[in-house]
Design a protein around this motif. Structure first.
Motif, PDB file in Angstrom:
ATOM      1  N   MET A   1       0.850  -1.164   0.000  1.00  0.00           N
ATOM      2  CA  MET A   1       0.000   0.000   0.000  1.00  0.00           C
ATOM      3  C   MET A   1       0.898   1.230   0.000  1.00  0.00           C
ATOM      4  O   MET A   1       1.837   1.327   0.776  1.00  0.00           O
ATOM      5  CB  MET A   1      -0.898  -0.013   1.234  1.00  0.00           C
ATOM      6  N   LYS A   2       0.575   2.172  -0.844  1.00  0.00           N
ATOM      7  CA  LYS A   2       1.387   3.371  -0.995  1.00  0.00           C
ATOM      8  C   LYS A   2       0.840   4.501  -0.129  1.00  0.00           C
ATOM      9  O   LYS A   2      -0.371   4.717  -0.065  1.00  0.00           O
ATOM     10  CB  LYS A   2       1.412   3.790  -2.461  1.00  0.00           C
ATOM     11  N   PHE A   3       1.740   5.239   0.513  1.00  0.00           N
ATOM     12  CA  PHE A   3       1.374   6.398   1.315  1.00  0.00           C
ATOM     13  C   PHE A   3       1.779   7.649   0.546  1.00  0.00           C
ATOM     14  O   PHE A   3       2.914   7.730   0.056  1.00  0.00           O
ATOM     15  CB  PHE A   3       2.090   6.363   2.667  1.00  0.00           C
ATOM     16  N   ILE A   4       0.849   8.593   0.450  1.00  0.00           N
ATOM     17  CA  ILE A   4       1.142   9.851  -0.239  1.00  0.00           C
ATOM     18  C   ILE A   4       0.681  11.007   0.645  1.00  0.00           C
ATOM     19  O   ILE A   4      -0.300  10.901   1.369  1.00  0.00           O
ATOM     20  CB  ILE A   4       0.454   9.925  -1.624  1.00  0.00           C
ATOM     21  N   SER A   5       1.411  12.086   0.565  1.00  0.00           N
ATOM     22  CA  SER A   5       1.056  13.247   1.381  1.00  0.00           C
ATOM     23  C   SER A   5       0.015  14.100   0.653  1.00  0.00           C
ATOM     24  O   SER A   5      -0.164  13.990  -0.562  1.00  0.00           O
ATOM     25  CB  SER A   5       2.293  14.081   1.679  1.00  0.00           C
ATOM     26  N   VAL A   6      -0.633  14.940   1.413  1.00  0.00           N
ATOM     27  CA  VAL A   6      -1.577  15.890   0.813  1.00  0.00           C
ATOM     28  C   VAL A   6      -0.844  16.754  -0.199  1.00  0.00           C
ATOM     29  O   VAL A   6      -1.366  17.046  -1.278  1.00  0.00           O
ATOM     30  CB  VAL A   6      -2.246  16.751   1.918  1.00  0.00           C
ATOM     31  N   ARG A   7       0.388  17.117   0.123  1.00  0.00           N
ATOM     32  CA  ARG A   7       1.191  17.927  -0.797  1.00  0.00           C
ATOM     33  C   ARG A   7       1.409  17.187  -2.115  1.00  0.00           C
ATOM     34  O   ARG A   7       1.294  17.772  -3.195  1.00  0.00           O
ATOM     35  CB  ARG A   7       2.531  18.270  -0.156  1.00  0.00           C
ATOM     36  N   ASP A   8       1.737  15.876  -2.038  1.00  0.00           N
ATOM     37  CA  ASP A   8       1.918  15.083  -3.261  1.00  0.00           C
ATOM     38  C   ASP A   8       0.639  15.059  -4.083  1.00  0.00           C
ATOM     39  O   ASP A   8       0.674  15.148  -5.312  1.00  0.00           O
ATOM     40  CB  ASP A   8       2.316  13.648  -2.927  1.00  0.00           C
ATOM     41  N   THR A  29      -1.758  11.123   3.635  1.00  0.00           N
ATOM     42  CA  THR A  29      -1.285  11.528   4.950  1.00  0.00           C
ATOM     43  C   THR A  29      -1.179  13.049   5.045  1.00  0.00           C
ATOM     44  O   THR A  29      -0.986  13.739   4.044  1.00  0.00           O
ATOM     45  CB  THR A  29       0.099  10.922   5.259  1.00  0.00           C
ATOM     46  N   SER A  30      -1.317  13.535   6.262  1.00  0.00           N
ATOM     47  CA  SER A  30      -1.102  14.946   6.564  1.00  0.00           C
ATOM     48  C   SER A  30      -0.223  14.982   7.807  1.00  0.00           C
ATOM     49  O   SER A  30      -0.568  14.375   8.828  1.00  0.00           O
ATOM     50  CB  SER A  30      -2.433  15.639   6.816  1.00  0.00           C
ATOM     51  N   ASN A  31       0.894  15.640   7.687  1.00  0.00           N
ATOM     52  CA  ASN A  31       1.875  15.674   8.782  1.00  0.00           C
ATOM     53  C   ASN A  31       2.256  14.267   9.240  1.00  0.00           C
ATOM     54  O   ASN A  31       2.394  14.003  10.431  1.00  0.00           O
ATOM     55  CB  ASN A  31       1.345  16.496   9.957  1.00  0.00           C
ATOM     56  N   GLY A  32       2.343  13.351   8.276  1.00  0.00           N
ATOM     57  CA  GLY A  32       2.770  11.994   8.574  1.00  0.00           C
ATOM     58  C   GLY A  32       1.701  11.075   9.127  1.00  0.00           C
ATOM     59  O   GLY A  32       1.964   9.909   9.395  1.00  0.00           O
ATOM     60  N   LYS A  33       0.473  11.590   9.296  1.00  0.00           N
ATOM     61  CA  LYS A  33      -0.608  10.780   9.866  1.00  0.00           C
ATOM     62  C   LYS A  33      -1.653  10.479   8.792  1.00  0.00           C
ATOM     63  O   LYS A  33      -2.000  11.351   7.999  1.00  0.00           O
ATOM     64  CB  LYS A  33      -1.263  11.519  11.027  1.00  0.00           C
TER      65      LYS A  33
END
Length: 101
Positions: A1-8, A29-33
Motif C-alpha cells: 500500500m502506498k502512502f502519499i502526502s496531501v502535498r503530493d 497523509t497529513s503531517n505523517g498521519k
C-alpha cells in the motif's frame, strides 16, 4: 500500500490517478498521519464498494463500543440503564450541536 502526502496529491494528481488502479489503495497523509484512503471504483462497483465500506465502519464502531463497555465495566448494564445512557448521550449531543452554531 502506498502512502502519499496531501502535498503530493496537490502537486502531482495526474500521476497519482494513473498509479491508483495498480496500487489498489493509497493512504493520504497529513503531517505523517493517515487521514484518508483512496481506492479505485467504477460505475459498476460503486454501490457495492460503498455498502462494504459502510458495513466495515459500522463493525468498527460496534467493536469500539464493546471494548469501551468492557473497559468501563458497563457490560452488565440492564435495559433501563442502557436506555438512560442513550438519552443522556442524545441530550449531550443535542446541546453541543446548538452551542457550536
Amino acid at each position: 500500500m502506498k502512502f502519499i502526502s496531501v502535498r503530493d496529491l496537490r502537486s502531482s494528481p495526474a500521476k497519482i490517478w494513473r498509479e491508483l488502479p495498480e496500487e489498489r489503495e493509497m493512504v493520504i497523509t497529513s503531517n505523517g498521519k493517515p487521514i484518508a484512503l483512496l481506492t479505485p471504483i467504477s460505475d459498476d462497483s460503486f454501490e457495492s464498494t460503498l455498502a462494504a465500506l459502510r458495513q466495515a465502519l459500522a463493525a468498527q464502531a460496534v467493536q469500539r463500543m464493546q471494548t469501551a463497555a468492557r473497559e468501563s465495566d458497563l457490560s452488565g448494564m440492564d435495559d433501563p440503564a442502557i436506555e438512560a445512557e442513550i438519552r443522556a448521550a442524545r441530550r449531550e449531543r443535542h446541546g453541543r450541536t446548538k452551542s457550536e452554531q
